[in-house]
Design an enzyme around this catalytic site. Structure first.
Site, short mmCIF file in Angstrom:
data_model
loop_
_atom_site.label_atom_id
_atom_site.label_comp_id
_atom_site.label_asym_id
_atom_site.label_seq_id
_atom_site.Cartn_x
_atom_site.Cartn_y
_atom_site.Cartn_z
N ASN A 10 -20.19 19.98 -34.79
CA ASN A 10 -20.10 21.32 -35.39
C ASN A 10 -18.73 21.89 -35.08
O ASN A 10 -18.48 22.38 -33.98
CB ASN A 10 -21.22 22.20 -34.80
CG ASN A 10 -21.15 23.64 -35.29
OD1 ASN A 10 -20.40 23.95 -36.22
ND2 ASN A 10 -21.93 24.51 -34.67
N TRP A 11 -17.84 21.82 -36.07
CA TRP A 11 -16.46 22.26 -35.83
C TRP A 11 -16.33 23.78 -35.82
O TRP A 11 -15.28 24.31 -35.50
CB TRP A 11 -15.53 21.66 -36.89
CG TRP A 11 -15.36 20.17 -36.79
CD1 TRP A 11 -15.85 19.34 -35.81
CD2 TRP A 11 -14.65 19.33 -37.71
NE1 TRP A 11 -15.49 18.04 -36.06
CE2 TRP A 11 -14.75 18.00 -37.22
CE3 TRP A 11 -13.94 19.55 -38.89
CZ2 TRP A 11 -14.17 16.91 -37.88
CZ3 TRP A 11 -13.36 18.47 -39.56
CH2 TRP A 11 -13.48 17.17 -39.06
N LYS A 12 -17.38 24.49 -36.23
CA LYS A 12 -17.35 25.96 -36.30
C LYS A 12 -16.13 26.42 -37.12
O LYS A 12 -15.71 25.70 -38.02
CB LYS A 12 -17.37 26.56 -34.89
CG LYS A 12 -18.54 25.99 -34.07
CD LYS A 12 -18.82 26.74 -32.82
CE LYS A 12 -19.98 26.07 -32.09
NZ LYS A 12 -20.39 26.77 -30.89
N HIS A 97 -28.33 28.58 -36.47
CA HIS A 97 -27.46 28.51 -35.29
C HIS A 97 -27.45 29.86 -34.59
O HIS A 97 -27.46 30.91 -35.24
CB HIS A 97 -26.05 28.10 -35.70
CG HIS A 97 -25.21 27.73 -34.51
ND1 HIS A 97 -24.61 28.68 -33.71
CD2 HIS A 97 -24.90 26.53 -33.97
CE1 HIS A 97 -23.97 28.06 -32.73
NE2 HIS A 97 -24.13 26.76 -32.87
N GLU A 99 -25.19 31.51 -33.23
CA GLU A 99 -24.09 32.42 -33.61
C GLU A 99 -24.42 33.15 -34.90
O GLU A 99 -24.04 34.31 -35.09
CB GLU A 99 -22.77 31.61 -33.73
CG GLU A 99 -22.26 31.22 -32.35
CD GLU A 99 -21.39 29.97 -32.31
OE1 GLU A 99 -20.91 29.52 -33.37
OE2 GLU A 99 -21.21 29.43 -31.19
N GLU A 169 -30.81 24.42 -28.54
CA GLU A 169 -29.54 24.89 -28.01
C GLU A 169 -29.77 26.16 -27.20
O GLU A 169 -29.79 27.27 -27.77
CB GLU A 169 -28.57 25.19 -29.16
CG GLU A 169 -28.24 23.99 -30.02
CD GLU A 169 -26.90 24.15 -30.73
OE1 GLU A 169 -26.05 23.28 -30.55
OE2 GLU A 169 -26.70 25.15 -31.44
N GLY A 175 -20.89 27.00 -25.64
CA GLY A 175 -19.51 27.42 -25.47
C GLY A 175 -19.21 28.01 -24.10
O GLY A 175 -18.15 28.60 -23.89
N SER A 215 -22.61 22.97 -24.66
CA SER A 215 -21.65 22.39 -23.71
C SER A 215 -21.95 20.93 -23.38
O SER A 215 -21.74 20.48 -22.25
CB SER A 215 -21.56 23.24 -22.43
OG SER A 215 -21.12 24.54 -22.75
N GLY A 236 -20.31 21.13 -30.17
CA GLY A 236 -19.35 22.11 -30.66
C GLY A 236 -17.96 21.77 -30.17
O GLY A 236 -17.29 20.88 -30.70
N GLY A 237 -17.51 22.47 -29.13
CA GLY A 237 -16.14 22.32 -28.62
C GLY A 237 -15.68 20.88 -28.46
O GLY A 237 -14.56 20.53 -28.89
P1 PGA Z 1 -20.70 23.85 -27.68
O1 PGA Z 1 -21.42 24.31 -29.03
O2 PGA Z 1 -20.86 22.36 -27.60
O3 PGA Z 1 -19.27 24.29 -27.84
O4 PGA Z 1 -21.39 24.55 -26.55
C1 PGA Z 1 -22.62 23.73 -29.47
C2 PGA Z 1 -23.08 24.42 -30.74
O5 PGA Z 1 -22.88 25.63 -30.85
O6 PGA Z 1 -23.64 23.79 -31.65
#
Ligand code: PGA
Length: 252
Positions: A10-12, A97, A99, A169, A175, A215, A236-237
Site C-alpha cells: 500500500n503505497w498510500k 482502511h 486512514e 490492522e 505507521g 509496521s 505500508g511504509g
Molecule cells: P504501515 O502501514 O506498514 O506503514 O504501518 C500499513 C497500512 O496502513 O496498510
C-alpha cells in the site's frame, strides 16, 4: 488448509510517476522468483494504469487501487468508480482502511456500498479492520473487530465473500513503528476466523486469506508470517523500498 501466501504493497499518497514506475520495476525484478507468493501493488490512482501495464503478463502479481467510490457513475466530482479502475487494469481495491475511516469518516454503510460496487465491477477487495489504541487498552479489541466484521459479513452472501481478503490492522500499529507481537496477531487472526465462520461456515472460512498490517517490515515479517492464521501482510511504509519489500516477500 493451504491458503495463498499474499503480500500487498500500500503505497498510500507517495511517489510521483517516474518513482512509481521505478519502484514497480524493482519490485518485479526482486520478487518474481517467488511465484508461490501473490504480490498485490496498490499505487496512487493516477498510476494504476501504468503500473498495472507493467505486471499484466506476470504471474503472481496483481495491481489494485487504494479506494473507490460508493457510486457507479454520475455527478460525483472528484470520485473514482470501481468500473473505471477495472477498465485500467486494477484487480483489487482496498476498502475500510483506518486512514479512510478516521480522516474521511467512512463508516459501515458507506463501506458496504463500496464493497458492492467493487464486486459488481469484478474487483476483489482487501477489507481492513482493527481496533485503536484506546480500545486495545480497554480490552475492547474483540468487540471492535467483531462489529467491523458484522458490518460486512452480516450482509454479504457466500459467493461474494469469496472475493474478500481481510486485513487485520491494529490502528495503533499503523505507521507508528509499533507492531503487534506474533502472539497478538495470531490471537486476533484466530478470533477473526472463528467469528467469520459463524456467517460463512468453517469450510469457506478456512479458505479466507487474512493479512496482518501495521509496521510490518523486513525484521518482523518472518515471525508474523510464521503464525498459523496469518497468511501474509498489508505493507505500508516498508513497501516503498523494493529491497525491504522483497525481504518481506521472502519471509515465508
Ligand atoms: P504501515 O502501514 O506498514 O506503514 O504501518 C500499513 C497500512 O496502513 O496498510
Amino acid at each position: 488448509m493451504t491458503r495463498r501466501k499474499t503480500v500487498a504493497a500500500n503505497w498510500k499518497m507517495n511517489t510521483l510517476l517516474p518513482e512509481a514506475m521505478n519502484l514497480a520495476g524493482e519490485i518485479l525484478e526482486k520478487t518474481k522468483s517467488r511465484s508461490d507468493v501473490e504480490k498485490i501493488i496498490f499505487p496512487p490512482f493516477p498510476f494504476v494504469k501504468e503500473v498495472a501495464g507493467m505486471f499484466s503478463d506476470q504471474s503472481g502479481f496483481a495491481v489494485g487501487a487504494q479506494n473507490c467510490s460508493q457510486h457507479e457513475k454520475g455527478a460525483f466530482t472528484g470520485e473514482v468508480s470501481a468500473p473505471m479502475l477495472k477498465s485500467v487494469g486494477a484487480a483489487y481495491v482496498i476498502i475500510g482502511h483506518s486512514e479512510r475511516r478516521q480522516q474521511f469518516r467512512e463508516e459501515g454503510s458507506e463501506l458496504y456500498s463500496k464493497v458492492q460496487q467493487a464486486l459488481k465491477a469484478g474487483l476483489k477487495v482487501i477489507y481492513c479492520i482493527g481496533e485503536n489504541l484506546n480500545e486495545r487498552k480497554n480490552e475492547l479489541q474483540y468487540k471492535r473487530v467483531e462489529e467491523q466484521l458484522l458490518e460486512l459479513f452480516g450482509k454479504l452472501n457466500k459467493e461474494e465473500a469469496d472475493q474478500i481478503i481481510l486485513a487485520y490492522e491494529p490502528v495503533w500499529a499503523i505507521g507508528t513503528g509499533e507492531t503487534a507481537t506474533p502472539a497478538q496477531a495470531q490471537d486476533m487472526h484466530a478470533f477473526i476466523r472463528s467469528r467469520v465462520a459463524q456467517w460463512l461456515g468453517t469450510v469457506k472460512t478456512e479458505k479466507m486469506i487474512v493479512l496482518y498490517g501495521g509496521s510490518c517490515n523486513a525484521k518482523n515479517a518472518r515471525d508474523l508470517f510464521a503464525c498459523a492464521d496469518v497468511d501474509g501482510g498489508l505493507i505500508g511504509g516498508a513497501s516503498l523500498n523494493a529491497e525491504e519489500f522483497s525481504v518481506i516477500v521472502n519471509s515465508f
